[in-house]
Design an enzyme around this catalytic site. Sequence first.
Site, PDB file in Angstrom:
ATOM      1  CG  HIS A  61       7.898  -1.364  37.422  1.00 22.53           C
ATOM      2  ND1 HIS A  61       8.272  -0.504  36.424  1.00 22.53           N
ATOM      3  CD2 HIS A  61       7.185  -2.350  36.821  1.00 22.53           C
ATOM      4  CE1 HIS A  61       7.789  -0.945  35.273  1.00 22.53           C
ATOM      5  NE2 HIS A  61       7.141  -2.067  35.476  1.00 22.53           N
TER       6      HIS A  61
ATOM      7  CG  HIS B  50       4.138   4.971  29.825  1.00 21.33           C
ATOM      8  ND1 HIS B  50       4.764   4.682  28.644  1.00 21.33           N
ATOM      9  CD2 HIS B  50       2.834   4.674  29.622  1.00 21.33           C
ATOM     10  CE1 HIS B  50       3.869   4.237  27.775  1.00 21.33           C
ATOM     11  NE2 HIS B  50       2.699   4.223  28.333  1.00 21.33           N
TER      12      HIS B  50
ATOM     13  CB  CYS C 118       8.592  -2.206  32.120  1.00 23.97           C
ATOM     14  SG  CYS C 118       6.815  -2.319  31.855  1.00 23.97           S
TER      15      CYS C 118
ATOM     16  CB  CYS D 191       6.464  -5.880  35.395  1.00 26.44           C
ATOM     17  SG  CYS D 191       5.299  -4.958  34.369  1.00 26.44           S
TER      18      CYS D 191
ATOM     19  CB  SER E 221       5.324   1.031  33.277  1.00 27.51           C
ATOM     20  OG  SER E 221       4.276   0.256  32.810  1.00 27.51           O
TER      21      SER E 221
HETATM   22  N1  COD Z   1      -0.237   1.054  17.049  1.00 29.73           N
HETATM   23  C1  COD Z   1       0.318  -0.179  17.133  1.00 29.73           C
HETATM   24  N2  COD Z   1       1.444  -0.433  17.866  1.00 29.73           N
HETATM   25  C2  COD Z   1       2.018   0.607  18.501  1.00 29.73           C
HETATM   26  C3  COD Z   1       1.495   1.921  18.438  1.00 29.73           C
HETATM   27  C4  COD Z   1       0.311   2.129  17.659  1.00 29.73           C
HETATM   28  N3  COD Z   1      -0.237   3.328  17.533  1.00 29.73           N
HETATM   29  N4  COD Z   1       2.296   2.723  19.187  1.00 29.73           N
HETATM   30  C5  COD Z   1       3.266   1.938  19.699  1.00 29.73           C
HETATM   31  N5  COD Z   1       3.111   0.657  19.300  1.00 29.73           N
HETATM   32  C6  COD Z   1       3.920  -0.506  19.640  1.00 29.73           C
HETATM   33  C7  COD Z   1       5.409  -0.249  19.708  1.00 29.73           C
HETATM   34  O1  COD Z   1       6.024  -0.349  18.433  1.00 29.73           O
HETATM   35  C8  COD Z   1       5.866  -1.379  20.653  1.00 29.73           C
HETATM   36  O2  COD Z   1       6.215  -2.543  19.959  1.00 29.73           O
HETATM   37  C9  COD Z   1       4.649  -1.639  21.530  1.00 29.73           C
HETATM   38  O3  COD Z   1       3.565  -0.902  20.960  1.00 29.73           O
HETATM   39  C10 COD Z   1       4.841  -1.174  22.990  1.00 29.73           C
HETATM   40  O4  COD Z   1       5.767  -2.011  23.570  1.00 29.73           O
HETATM   41  P1  COD Z   1       6.919  -1.554  24.603  1.00 29.73           P
HETATM   42  O5  COD Z   1       7.933  -2.670  24.615  1.00 29.73           O
HETATM   43  O6  COD Z   1       7.357  -0.175  24.292  1.00 29.73           O
HETATM   44  O7  COD Z   1       6.186  -1.479  26.006  1.00 29.73           O
HETATM   45  P2  COD Z   1       5.791  -2.662  27.024  1.00 29.73           P
HETATM   46  O8  COD Z   1       5.241  -3.783  26.260  1.00 29.73           O
HETATM   47  O9  COD Z   1       6.935  -2.928  27.940  1.00 29.73           O
HETATM   48  O10 COD Z   1       4.651  -1.930  27.903  1.00 29.73           O
HETATM   49  C11 COD Z   1       3.417  -1.622  27.330  1.00 29.73           C
HETATM   50  C12 COD Z   1       2.396  -1.151  28.386  1.00 29.73           C
HETATM   51  C13 COD Z   1       1.168  -0.736  27.655  1.00 29.73           C
HETATM   52  C14 COD Z   1       2.037  -2.267  29.353  1.00 29.73           C
HETATM   53  C15 COD Z   1       2.979  -0.018  29.242  1.00 29.73           C
HETATM   54  O11 COD Z   1       3.585   0.940  28.513  1.00 29.73           O
HETATM   55  C16 COD Z   1       1.920   0.604  30.125  1.00 29.73           C
HETATM   56  O12 COD Z   1       1.023   1.300  29.716  1.00 29.73           O
HETATM   57  N6  COD Z   1       2.073   0.321  31.399  1.00 29.73           N
HETATM   58  C17 COD Z   1       1.171   0.710  32.404  1.00 29.73           C
HETATM   59  C18 COD Z   1       0.513  -0.519  32.939  1.00 29.73           C
HETATM   60  C19 COD Z   1       1.141  -0.933  34.187  1.00 29.73           C
HETATM   61  O13 COD Z   1       1.583  -0.119  34.940  1.00 29.73           O
HETATM   62  N7  COD Z   1       1.169  -2.222  34.420  1.00 29.73           N
HETATM   63  C20 COD Z   1       1.650  -2.785  35.647  1.00 29.73           C
HETATM   64  C21 COD Z   1       2.990  -2.377  36.081  1.00 29.73           C
HETATM   65  S1  COD Z   1       4.052  -2.068  34.756  1.00 29.73           S
HETATM   66 ZN    ZN Z   2       6.117  -2.942  34.018  1.00 22.95          ZN
END
Ligand code: COD
Ligand code: ZN
Length: 374
Positions: A67, A51, A46, A174, A48
Amino acid sequence: MDTLGKTITCLAAIAWKKNSLSLENVEVEPPKAGEVRIKMTSTGICGSDDHTIKGIITVKYPFIPGHEGAGIVESVGEGVSSVQPGDKVLTLPVPQCRECSACLHPKGNFCEKQDLLPSSGLMLDGTSRFTCKGEKIYHCFRTSTFTEYTVVPEISVVKIDAAAPMDKICIMSCEVPTGYGAAVHSAQVTPGSTCVVFGLGGIGSAIVMGCKASGASRIIGVDINEEKFPRAKALGVTDVLNPSNLKKPVQEVVKEMTGIGVDFAFEAIGLTETMVAAWDSCNLSHGVCIITGVSAPNLQFSLSGQTVFTGRTLKGSCLGDYKTKDCFPQLVTAYLQNKINIDPLITHQLPFDQLHKAFEVYHAGKTIRCVLLF
Ligand code: COD
Ligand code: ZN
């Protein structure tokens, strides 16, 4: 049961410091009272997790990340009653203790016993169950799923239907509740509505799925990686925007496309600028902006003081506001009854020992979700 009550040595991924992940032999102690030891079967990668490894979500090093996990209970500590050895289970990134103010309130799910913000990296008794090369290894969100065996508190694990496919179902811990739940449960997207989703990764794709399932008539997908667009369209995105190619701010374009702004906006990236852009994309009167991303610590964002009183709603959503222990098994059952199709959310599956390859594919922006199999 020759592992019962014994320390198990197994393969696990350890982040020794920021941006350094290696596969190691780790000792996993037996569960103490109120704890459960799980033999993992699958875990997702994920945003996260990335992160935590990069230190954007603050954790203690060295730690075992992960997680979003599914597995089978190996053994339970004294007093554990909700699961037993052999049960199929999900790990819960936010627990449900059923005793704190959050659990007793009908709304929300951010249990006071969570270990995400801030993270102690320890079990509820303040100790760790992992050691490697004589050193104490911290837990992550009290789940730590990047290991063949893990130990979690009973409040951080839930039994699921025995028919669940264990090579896929981890994303119910998640990705699906966070994304699909943000749309159908937190926002309660309405039929015929307009939506915008910032970020088309794993979480954003699950949000799109939830908007579509709720009958949204228009779903605008925003991402800087255009490789994400074909799959997003297949899931229900009607229009795509790459902010890097636009001559004006993306929120201006969204407003022009929809006349006055969308009914529902979602942020699934974790950047303060996209949180503000999502807010600014909403209809002034009734727009609802849902933030699922977590930004780096100490970052703040500001909203124009004149744009708030008009009636819009800004709301955070963690794991879709679902009370995790109550609701995640119901989501699994809904999947088994073909009411939610999670299969398109998994684009890659790799054996656990190819963790580094899996992160390469993730960082290359190729995945929606890559699931590691044990
Ligand atoms: N503008 C547009 N798109 C963007 C930008 C930007 N500036 N930067 C990155 N992106 C795109 C990327 O190309 C990608 O496609 C997407 O954003 C992010 O996707 P992933 O696959 O890297 O990440 P996810 O979807 O698995 O997770 C995103 C979250 C925001 C949920 C995650 O990173 C987060 O902040 N998690 C904390 C929230 C949390 O803990 N939730 C509960 C338990 S996980
Ligand atoms: Zn997650």
